[in-house]
Design an enzyme around this catalytic site. Sequence first.
Site, PDB file in Angstrom:
ATOM      1  N   GLU A 239       0.827  -1.206   0.000  1.00  0.00           N
ATOM      2  CA  GLU A 239       0.000   0.000   0.000  1.00  0.00           C
ATOM      3  C   GLU A 239       0.863   1.259   0.000  1.00  0.00           C
ATOM      4  OE1 GLU A 239      -2.162  -3.067   2.689  1.00  0.00           O
ATOM      5  OE2 GLU A 239      -0.130  -2.613   2.006  1.00  0.00           O
TER       6      GLU A 239
ATOM      7  N   CYS B   2      -2.544  -4.115   7.129  1.00  0.00           N
ATOM      8  CA  CYS B   2      -2.196  -4.301   8.534  1.00  0.00           C
ATOM      9  C   CYS B   2      -2.720  -3.145   9.383  1.00  0.00           C
ATOM     10  CB  CYS B   2      -0.684  -4.433   8.699  1.00  0.00           C
ATOM     11  SG  CYS B   2       0.257  -2.985   8.184  1.00  0.00           S
TER      12      CYS B   2
ATOM     13  N   ALA C 280      12.779 -34.947  -9.120  1.00  0.00           N
ATOM     14  CA  ALA C 280      12.777 -35.129 -10.575  1.00  0.00           C
ATOM     15  C   ALA C 280      12.946 -36.612 -10.844  1.00  0.00           C
ATOM     16  CB  ALA C 280      13.917 -34.341 -11.210  1.00  0.00           C
TER      17      ALA C 280
ATOM     18  N   TRP D 212      21.374 -35.628 -16.448  1.00  0.00           N
ATOM     19  CA  TRP D 212      20.187 -35.002 -15.852  1.00  0.00           C
ATOM     20  C   TRP D 212      18.956 -35.767 -16.303  1.00  0.00           C
ATOM     21  CZ3 TRP D 212      21.050 -31.577 -12.188  1.00  0.00           C
ATOM     22  CH2 TRP D 212      22.243 -30.844 -12.196  1.00  0.00           C
TER      23      TRP D 212
ATOM     24  N   ASP E 130      26.905 -37.130  -2.947  1.00  0.00           N
ATOM     25  CA  ASP E 130      26.840 -36.193  -4.072  1.00  0.00           C
ATOM     26  C   ASP E 130      27.595 -34.885  -3.864  1.00  0.00           C
ATOM     27  OD1 ASP E 130      25.172 -38.104  -5.149  1.00  0.00           O
ATOM     28  OD2 ASP E 130      23.323 -37.048  -4.587  1.00  0.00           O
TER      29      ASP E 130
ATOM     30  N   LEU F 279      23.516 -26.964  -3.015  1.00  0.00           N
ATOM     31  CA  LEU F 279      22.251 -26.532  -2.409  1.00  0.00           C
ATOM     32  C   LEU F 279      22.130 -25.005  -2.379  1.00  0.00           C
ATOM     33  CD1 LEU F 279      21.902 -29.056   0.583  1.00  0.00           C
ATOM     34  CD2 LEU F 279      21.143 -29.303  -1.790  1.00  0.00           C
TER      35      LEU F 279
END
Length: 382
Positions: free
Chosen positions: A56, A80, A159, A175, A205, A209
């Site tokens: 706002e 708020c 995945a 991949w 691995d 990250l």
Amino acid sequence: MQRTDPDEEYMRYALSLAALGAGGTNPNPMVGAVIVKDGRILGRGYHHKCGQGHAEVEAFRDAQGKDVTGATMYVTLEPCSHYGKTPPCADKIVEKKIGRVVVAALDPNPKVAGRGIAKIRDAGIEVKTGVLADESRKLNEIFMKYIVTKRPFVIYKSAMSLDGKIATSAGESQWISCEESRLDSQKLRNRCMAIMAGSETVVQDDPRLTCRLPGGRNPIRIVVDSALRIPEDSYLVRTAGEVRTIAACTHKADPEKMKLLEDAGVEIILDEDHYEHVDLSSLMSRLGEMGIDSVLLEGGGGLAEAAFKSGIVDKVRFYIAPKIIGGTGARTPVEGAGFAALQDAVKLTDFETEKIGTDIVLTAGVLHEGGQEDAFISEEGE
């Protein structure tokens, strides 16, 4: 031809603005605001970062020099009404003599909880709520859970091939998913405050990250490692001074190893009440107390099984590649003993599918049986 409701049209635009704050507002919600008068947009804004101006305020700043008296303000979450890091937005709306306020979702925050709407109405300003409320709540699913429970919203991501493999029998995994899916998963890392992996993933691995989006935010890295097996020369430990890194362990861990990791900059969370394995539910409570509102769970079939069995997962996102890998010994997303009875299996709800590159992406919520009712205030009409 049916005309689009202007309230929905402007609110949809406000929601698109709100989404621009992804990755910057945690643990605050993403909020967008648009000021409209006589069919013309006078100002627009969104919450960029925690501690900075709310949507706002940004919209009023954008409308500086224009007469907003009597205008309509569209805002994606209830303004708020309390003093936090910034003054109450409800007071600003009254001060600027806005004539009408249209709100998407009401705020479940106990400090707000309808008080912002009440303050605006008490000033004689017309208020309409519930316009695209579901879209607003979905955008802020992390905030909606965290502000009520003080526990992080947990997303499990994987995945895999069409036949459910995350690596070949020889261990090759890069991949499986396409480049576009990998880019999309980086957006998840940017959106969530923390990313969590198991010790086996780190040992095998040596992952980074981190978030590889240009201008993206690195998540806090959390390793669930009961015995502190994480190697001292692993990438996570070597870069702990650059990217906040946490290791959760039990008294099974060697105190000397604990000190070595702490000296390297790794924060240690010790589960005092368990020995064999870190209790994930307790860990979520600890993380929530630390102000961590969201966790992206990646890597480690054993950790995934423990996470689902402990009931900490709120949402899943699977990137499914058009490949068949096969192999009895090939790894799958969720391993361990699994659930012996079908009735105990994790139930999913609110399925959504989309195509990203060559992959199909499936997103769903986790159905927690006997879980708490939604803590949201019911939306009202005109």
